[in-house]
Scaffold this active site. Structure first.
Site, PDB file in Angstrom:
ATOM      1  N   CYS A  25      10.771 -21.596  -8.526  1.00  0.00           N
ATOM      2  CA  CYS A  25       9.517 -21.468  -8.856  1.00  0.00           C
ATOM      3  C   CYS A  25       8.680 -21.234  -7.389  1.00  0.00           C
ATOM      4  CB  CYS A  25       9.001 -22.567  -9.801  1.00  0.00           C
ATOM      5  SG  CYS A  25       9.304 -24.214  -8.947  1.00  0.00           S
ATOM      6  N   ARG A  56       8.754 -27.200 -10.888  1.00  0.00           N
ATOM      7  CA  ARG A  56       8.497 -26.604 -12.430  1.00  0.00           C
ATOM      8  C   ARG A  56       9.957 -25.734 -12.715  1.00  0.00           C
ATOM      9  NH1 ARG A  56       3.693 -22.448 -11.709  1.00  0.00           N
ATOM     10  NH2 ARG A  56       4.737 -22.427  -9.605  1.00  0.00           N
TER      11      ARG A  56
END
Lengths: 309, 415
Positions: free
Chosen positions: A259, A264
């Protein structure tokens, strides 16, 4: 008579606990119900890993301990995950042993709890660590109790082995895939706007990249598609399998997820690796390393050049 | 004529405001009570409807705490400048004793929370959200400027806010000046940060002294200050008027400063427990930062500012923030309290109000940004939190007031 009643009660209690304990060993997720029943279980250590400071202190799941992701889980000087010594000291302080079931939870759909789970796994505690499905959000929605006192825990004497390399991808590993020297699927879990290069990072992010776009050949499946928006729980394993299969990811090839800074993508790493059982590495350097590297190939669909065209 | 306390600064803890308005028709009073009740009901309704999980609870509680703070400030006339001046001019210690009581009880309240949140104060970690700022020359300069701004404009930011609710003719201009001063603060921030603040120590006393050590030493300092105030006080101060009616004592007569101090200590503790430390400059700062940014005068990045602990907040897109609602509720509640007490007295605006308000306000605003808060955020909440920055800022504010008042009076005499 009384004796019999006690025995019957104890038996019923044991039977009631059995499936819960068994499912907790197999399933990487625990439910809020299970957790509430196991808050006093000495073999379970509940740990909050939230993004927002003060969240844990103002109210946490009773008995939970706290991990501050931006100092506890990283090297605070060079860019790296916490060293073996540092992480070992943290686990000892939190009273976590080789046979402890660690249940992590946090705010923001368990983003940083998942990042924490990935670090536990990198240090060989993959079988110990679980996520509370739905995290803080679900616990709160179900109106379960919070506490603001911190229980004292007896330190453990756990000894960790060196960080493994099987769950972590480095820039070189990603470039090998890009240059067809190794065979893997790269999954970019950022928003379509970041993937296409329309924006460099989500609004408010301080850490940016000099180039916009994505790693050539990467597939885009935004992390949020894997959760039920109402309570932040993961979708069912079948739904997840279909979601990724539709995007061309079926577990037949090794995967690398990334990410912006690697947190994330830990969320996606967790579900692909621990729920679906695929072979996945998290590239924690992510776009803030790749998009800042000199001379690496980039796909920039939007053609954004340093914020202009 | 301006009303007695707001503009001429009656002695804290003295002359009851109610005696200034002995005759009011019951019709007027009924009307005032009706409006005040409507405000209270509206604030209550807003708080009730916002209440929910997470952010909703914070917004809702911010209205409740802001309203309570505004009510207490207005009822006890908790004005830092008036306290200092009451002592300097008349050797009246009552206002400052109320402040010392607030600090002492608040320190104990914070320590109770800290013990649960961070059982080991020496872990190297700071308690979340507490206003513990860096101690440097910039903090001292901020305190001096803030004190000067108080002396020129007649009070600090929180007192201007509650006086807005009393219809003060200076307060609106002081608050406009504060917003301008804050923008100047942001403009000078990067240079101050990179040259001084970045290396300044952030001293949280419990980290070295422990919680009990901090309390013992803190109480001792407060006791010495209180003893000094009592030792050199004016022996012939007028007595606090007696009131035989509870309603009159609460809603009309001025509360003694120590009652206000106790209430503020309690409020400071519960506000920290549930939302954030008391402070009135975060939203004002964010809005003036937004405005200055829109005008294109700010640097694109304010170095380190959003990582420091204080009553400053990053600009957010949200229409309502906890601190914004806190300040709005504060002003409305003080307006309601002033109405019922017969102390809402708007008066004609004269050019001196505008000049003093704007000039003092600019200094208040600059000091509030570079000092990361005002007399509420940095001084009150900071000292309660065990921050050395709170004590340093407080001392600098005191010196700023003394020096500026002397200067103003000398120039008035020679003119």
């Amino acid at each position: 008579m009384i004796k019999q009643t006690i025995w019957a009660g104890a038996l019923a209690f044991a039977i009631a606990l059995l499936p819960a304990a068994a499912s907790a060993r197999e399933n990487p997720l625990v439910t809020t119900d299970w957790l509430e029943k196991n808050l006093t279980n000495a073999k379970v250590r509940v740990v909050e890993v939230s993004v927002e400071p003060g969240q844990f202190e103002r109210g946490h799941i009773p008995g939970a301990q706290n991990i501050v992701w931006h100092t506890d889980l990283v090297d605070t000087v060079k860019r790296d995950i916490a060293s073996q010594e540092k992480f070992q000291a943290l686990l000892r302080k939190l009273g976590i042993d080789k046979d402890t079931t660690v249940v992590l939870y946090g705010d923001n759909n368990n983003w940083f709890a998942a990042w924490g789970a990935w670090i536990f796994s990198v240090y060989g505690l993959n079988d110990n660590v679980k996520l509370l499905d739905g995290g803080r959000k679900k616990w709160e929605l179900e109106k379960r109790a919070f506490d603001n006192r911190v229980d004292a825990v007896k330190p453990s004497s756990i000894t960790l082995t060196a960080a493994g390399t099987k769950l972590r991808a480095r820039l070189g590993d990603v470039l090998d895939v890009v240059n067809k020297k190794s065979n893997a699927t790269i999954v970019d879990i950022r928003s379509p706007e970041e993937f296409s290069g329309k924006i460099f990072a989500p609004p408010g992010s301080q850490e940016l990249s000099v180039r916009a776009g994505h790693v050539p050949g990467a597939l885009n499946v935004a992390w949020g598609r894997a959760v039920n928006p109402a309570d932040g729980t993961f979708k069912s394993a079948d739904e997840l399998k279909k979601l990724y299969a539709d995007a061309g990811i079926d577990g037949s090839k090794p995967l690398i997820v990334y990410c912006r800074i690697g947190e994330r993508s830990s969320h996606t790493w967790f579900l692909l690796s621990k729920i679906l059982g695929y072979d996945v590495r998290n590239y924690d350097g992510s776009w803030t390393e790749y998009g800042n590297s000199v001379g690496v190939p980039v796909t920039n669909l939007a053609g954004t050049v340093w914020g202009g065209k | 004529m301006t009303h007695p306390t707001a503009e001429t600064g009656a002695r804290p803890g003295s002359a009851p405001q109610s005696t200034a308005v002995p005759t009011r028709s019951s019709g007027h009073q009924g009307f005032a009570v009706a409006i005040a009740t409507a405000i209270a009901v509206s604030l209550g309704t807003a708080a009730f409807s916002l209440y929910g999980s997470g952010e909703g609870a914070k917004l809702s509680l911010s209205i409740v705490f802001g309203a309570a703070f505004g009510f207490v400030l207005q009822r006890s006339r908790f004005c830092f400048f008036c306290m200092f001046r009451g002592w300097l001019d008349e050797r009246d210690p009552r206002g400052l004793l109320g402040l010392l009581l607030a600090l002492g009880v608040g320190m104990a309240g914070y320590a109770l929370i800290y013990g649960a949140w961070l059982p080991d104060s020496s872990s190297g970690r700071l308690p979340p959200g507490a206003f513990i700022g860096p101690v440097s020359l910039v903090l001292i300069a901020a305190g001096l400027a803030f004190g000067a701004g108080m002396a020129i404009s007649g009070s600090c930011v929180s007192a201007h806010l509650y006086r807005l609710g009393e219809g003060s003719p200076t307060a609106p201009f002081a608050l406009i000046g504060t917003a301008i001063g804050m923008a100047l603060g942001f403009l000078t921030w990067n240079a101050l940060y990179t040259s001084v603040v970045v290396t300044a120590p952030v001293v949280w006393l419990p980290a070295t002294l422990g919680y009990s050590g901090t309390l013992v030493i803190g109480f001792a300092v407060l006791a010495i200050l209180a003893a000094a105030l009592l030792r050199w006080k004016n022996p012939r101060l007028p007595d606090q008027p007696k009131s035989d009616s509870v309603l009159h004592s609460i809603f009309t007569a001025r509360w003694p400063a120590w009652v206000g101090g106790l209430a503020i200590a309690g409020l400071g503790t519960v506000a920290y427990l549930r939302v954030a430390p008391l402070g009135v400059t975060a939203e004002l700062g964010a809005r003036s930062r937004q405005a200055a940014d829109a005008l294109g005068v700010l640097p694109t990045r304010l170095e380190g500012l959003d990582t420091l602990r204080g009553c400053v907040s990053a600009v957010s897109d949200a229409l309502f923030t906890p601190n914004g609602l806190f300040v709005i509720a504060l002003v409305l509640a003080s307006f309601a309290a002033a109405l019922v007490a017969g102390q809402f007295k708007p008066s004609p605006i004269r050019s001196s109000h505008v000049a003093k308000g704007l000039a003092g306000g600019v200094l208040l605003g600059w000091g509030a940004v570079t000092g990361l808060g005002c007399t509420v955020g940095t001084l009150l909440s900071g000292i309660m939190a065990g921050a050395l920055s709170g004590w340093v800022f407080g001392a600098a504010v005191f010196i700023g007031i003394v020096v500026t008042l002397r200067g103003i009076r000398r120039s008035a005499r020679s003119a």
